[in-house]
Structures are given as C-alpha cells and as structure tokens.
Design an enzyme around this catalytic site. Structure first.
Site, PDB file in Angstrom:
ATOM      1  N   LYS A 265      -7.294 -14.663 -42.339  1.00 55.13           N
ATOM      2  CA  LYS A 265      -7.865 -13.443 -41.864  1.00 55.13           C
ATOM      3  C   LYS A 265      -8.768 -13.961 -40.517  1.00 55.13           C
ATOM      4  CE  LYS A 265      -8.444 -11.562 -46.704  1.00 55.13           C
ATOM      5  NZ  LYS A 265      -9.075 -11.695 -47.700  1.00 55.13           N
TER       6      LYS A 265
ATOM      7  N   ASP B  23     -13.914  -4.299 -46.904  1.00 53.70           N
ATOM      8  CA  ASP B  23     -13.159  -4.153 -48.092  1.00 53.70           C
ATOM      9  C   ASP B  23     -12.935  -3.030 -49.058  1.00 53.70           C
ATOM     10  OD1 ASP B  23     -11.723  -6.771 -49.173  1.00 53.70           O
ATOM     11  OD2 ASP B  23     -13.864  -7.786 -49.396  1.00 53.70           O
TER      12      ASP B  23
ATOM     13  N   GLN C  98     -15.123 -13.413 -49.790  1.00 54.82           N
ATOM     14  CA  GLN C  98     -13.820 -13.420 -50.455  1.00 54.82           C
ATOM     15  C   GLN C  98     -14.214 -13.755 -51.839  1.00 54.82           C
ATOM     16  OE1 GLN C  98     -10.859 -13.665 -49.113  1.00 54.82           O
ATOM     17  NE2 GLN C  98      -9.882 -14.156 -51.107  1.00 54.82           N
TER      18      GLN C  98
HETATM   19  N1  GUN Z   1      -9.703 -11.816 -53.081  1.00 55.54           N
HETATM   20  C1  GUN Z   1      -8.421 -11.185 -53.429  1.00 55.54           C
HETATM   21  N2  GUN Z   1      -8.031 -10.120 -52.874  1.00 55.54           N
HETATM   22  C2  GUN Z   1      -9.488  -9.787 -52.124  1.00 55.54           C
HETATM   23  C3  GUN Z   1      -9.619  -8.726 -51.318  1.00 55.54           C
HETATM   24  O1  GUN Z   1      -8.950  -7.909 -50.981  1.00 55.54           O
HETATM   25  N3  GUN Z   1     -10.785  -8.859 -50.794  1.00 55.54           N
HETATM   26  C4  GUN Z   1     -11.659  -9.979 -50.843  1.00 55.54           C
HETATM   27  N4  GUN Z   1     -12.986  -9.908 -50.473  1.00 55.54           N
HETATM   28  N5  GUN Z   1     -11.367 -10.906 -51.931  1.00 55.54           N
HETATM   29  C5  GUN Z   1     -10.170 -10.948 -52.363  1.00 55.54           C
END
Ligand code: GUN
Length: 296
Positions: free
Chosen positions: A54, A121, A98
């Site tokens: 990311k 998110d 995350q």
């Molecule tokens: N862990 C797995 N998928 C995601 C997501 O879309 N966002 C976040 N913040 N953590 C994740």
C-alpha cells in the site's frame, strides 16, 4: 461455456493511472499532494506485505506516503494518540490502520477514532451510514467491495436492474458494504452466511455471485449458475505438495477451474479482486484530498 477471465491487474492499472493523473491535476490546481498514512501494529507477515505494498503504491501515485510501524505491545492509548496526531496533520488526507490489531486493542474504538473524512477504509459509522442510506457520493466506501463493484461493472455495466446477486459472507469489511453497493446498482441482493440453509441452491440463483468467506475453494463449480459473473474475494494460502515439500499456493473461496466452466465471467486468485483493493485505496485517498481542498 468457458468463462471470460476478469483481469483485476489490468483494471487496477487503469484506475491507478487515473489516480496518478488526478494527483498531478490537484497539485497543479491547488498545490495539494494527497497524503496517505498506513499504520501497522505488530509483525504479522501477511499484514507486513499488504502494508508495504500500500505504501509503495501510494508513493508511485505521487502521494505523500507515510508508514508507521508500531511494536506488537503498543498500548491502545498510544495507538489512539497516533491516530489523533494523524487526524490533526494537514498533510495527511487518508488514514488506514491495518487489521487485525493485536488482541489487547479494541479495533472498533480505533476505527471510530479516525476522522470520518480521512477514513479511506470506509469503516467509520459515518461512512457506513452514508453508504447504507444511499449517500455513496459523499461516503468513503470500503476498498474491496468498491473494487469488486468496478469489476462487476466491467462485465455487466453499471445498471444491474433485473439481476439477482448473492453475496456469501456478512463481514463489515466486504459482505455488508457489497450488499449496499449491489442494491444501489438495482440488483436484487441476498446475503448468505454460515447459517444459510441450502447454500448451493441459493448460489445457483445468482447472476452475480460474490464469495467472501475466507474458506479455500468452499464454493463448488456446480453451485454456479451457467453464465453467472463470479467475483472471488477470498485469498487463502494452502499447502501445495505438488510444487515441492513445504510449498504453498494462493486460492480463492471458489473452486476456480470447475466454476470457470460454467460462469460467464470470473475473477482469478491471485490477480482478480486483490489488485483492485489497493488501487481503490489510492482512489479513496485522492478523493479525500480533493474533498479537503473543496471544503477548505
Ligand atoms: N485487513 C484486511 N483487509 C483490510 C482492509 O481492507 N483494511 C484494513 N485496514 N485492514 C485490512
């Protein structure tokens, strides 16, 4: 019938190219650079891989990209303080913490502490509520379902009137927002889950089948309606002794080869929904930055 493969990498590259262009325009017009902060607590290997991809993508789009790696034993109070700092930082337009977080931290509390306009998110109550009440225009929408929706549109167009959609999985991250996006596009939507009776029969009614349960190859090929569009959100690592001792491979939630014989279009794993999730995060961050300029 053999399904058309929906190439998520190609669609993701297209979206990222648009974001990169939008970023350059924003900089030119307003001198603003989209800023994304990604916060990782602990050292879960899969999360480390996701977070670093990311951050790298953000930098490649021309963003100001910040990664905060915090130790596993970070207290909830310290993490909340970090979120507050990022909320107050005008160079940051998007914040992603995350998940999953270590067990001693209340994820809900952390998610709700993120300023809704920086919640790239789309997990904050404000964004969830906007999506649920049809205010998607001003909402930040969760990346995986938003990316899946673009793939569905690539196969079927934007208006899903008259189509039946079944979403398997009811998570807040994928299943529920996916339901709302499909509904908004005029599909007739059902959410199925572990307590659903006769799941195979329900899946066979779906013109659009979205699998988001996190169980390797759980959805069998003969559950797919002939000609259906199949979106496989699952990313599961399984043993692959055929590749050698100790080797593994990635599979989705759908039994791919058998499903591809019946589907009209299908996303592969890897290379389907996965790349779209990260591309959508970039699109959300650009949007948050554009809105901050408009609202300034
Ligand atoms: N862990 C797995 N998928 C995601 C997501 O879309 N966002 C976040 N913040 N953590 C994740």
């Amino acid at each position: 019938m053999t399904a058309r493969v929906i190439d998520g990498k190609v669609h993701a590259e297209e979206l990222v190219a648009k974001v990169t262009e939008g970023t350059a325009k924003l900089k030119q017009a307003h001198g603003a650079v989209p800023g994304l902060a990604v916060v990782l607590v602990g050292s879960d290997p899969a999360s480390q891989v996701y977070v670093s991809s990311k951050s790298k993508r953000a930098a490649a789009c021309g963003f100001h990209s910040v990664q905060r790696d915090l130790p596993e034993d970070t207290s909830e109070a310290d993490l909340l303080a970090e979120v507050e700092r990022l909320n107050a930082d005008p160079s940051i337009h998007g914040i992603l913490v995350q998940l999953p977080l270590p067990r001693h931290i209340d994820s809900g509390k952390v998610i709700q502490a993120i300023a809704p306009h920086k919640d790239v998110d789309g997990f904050h109550f404000i964004n969830v509520g906007k999506l649920g009440t049809g205010e998607a225009e001003t909402a930040l929408v969760p990346c995986t379902p938003a990316g899946s929706m673009l793939l569905i549109e690539s196969a079927l167009g934007k208006d899903l009137s008259g189509k039946t959609a079944v979403v398997v999985g009811r998570s807040n991250i994928v299943g529920k927002p996916m339901f709302n996006l499909l509904l908004q596009a005029n599909a007739t939507v059902t959410i199925a889950h572990s307590r659903t009776a006769d799941l195979p029969a329900l899946c066979r009614t779906a013109d659009i089948l979205v699998a988001a349960i996190g169980k390797p190859e759980f959805i069998k090929g003969d559950w797919v309606k002939p000609g259906a569009t199949v979106i496989d959100v699952g990313i599961n690592r399984i043993d692959a002794p055929e590749k050698g001792e100790g080797k593994t491979r990635l599979v989705g939630d759908v039994e791919y080869s058998a499903a591809a014989e019946r589907a009209g279009a299908i996303t592969p794993v890897p290379g389907g929904v996965g790349p779209m999730t990260i591309a959508m995060l970039m699109a959300n961050t650009l949007r948050a930055a554009e809105q901050s300029v408009t609202n300034a």
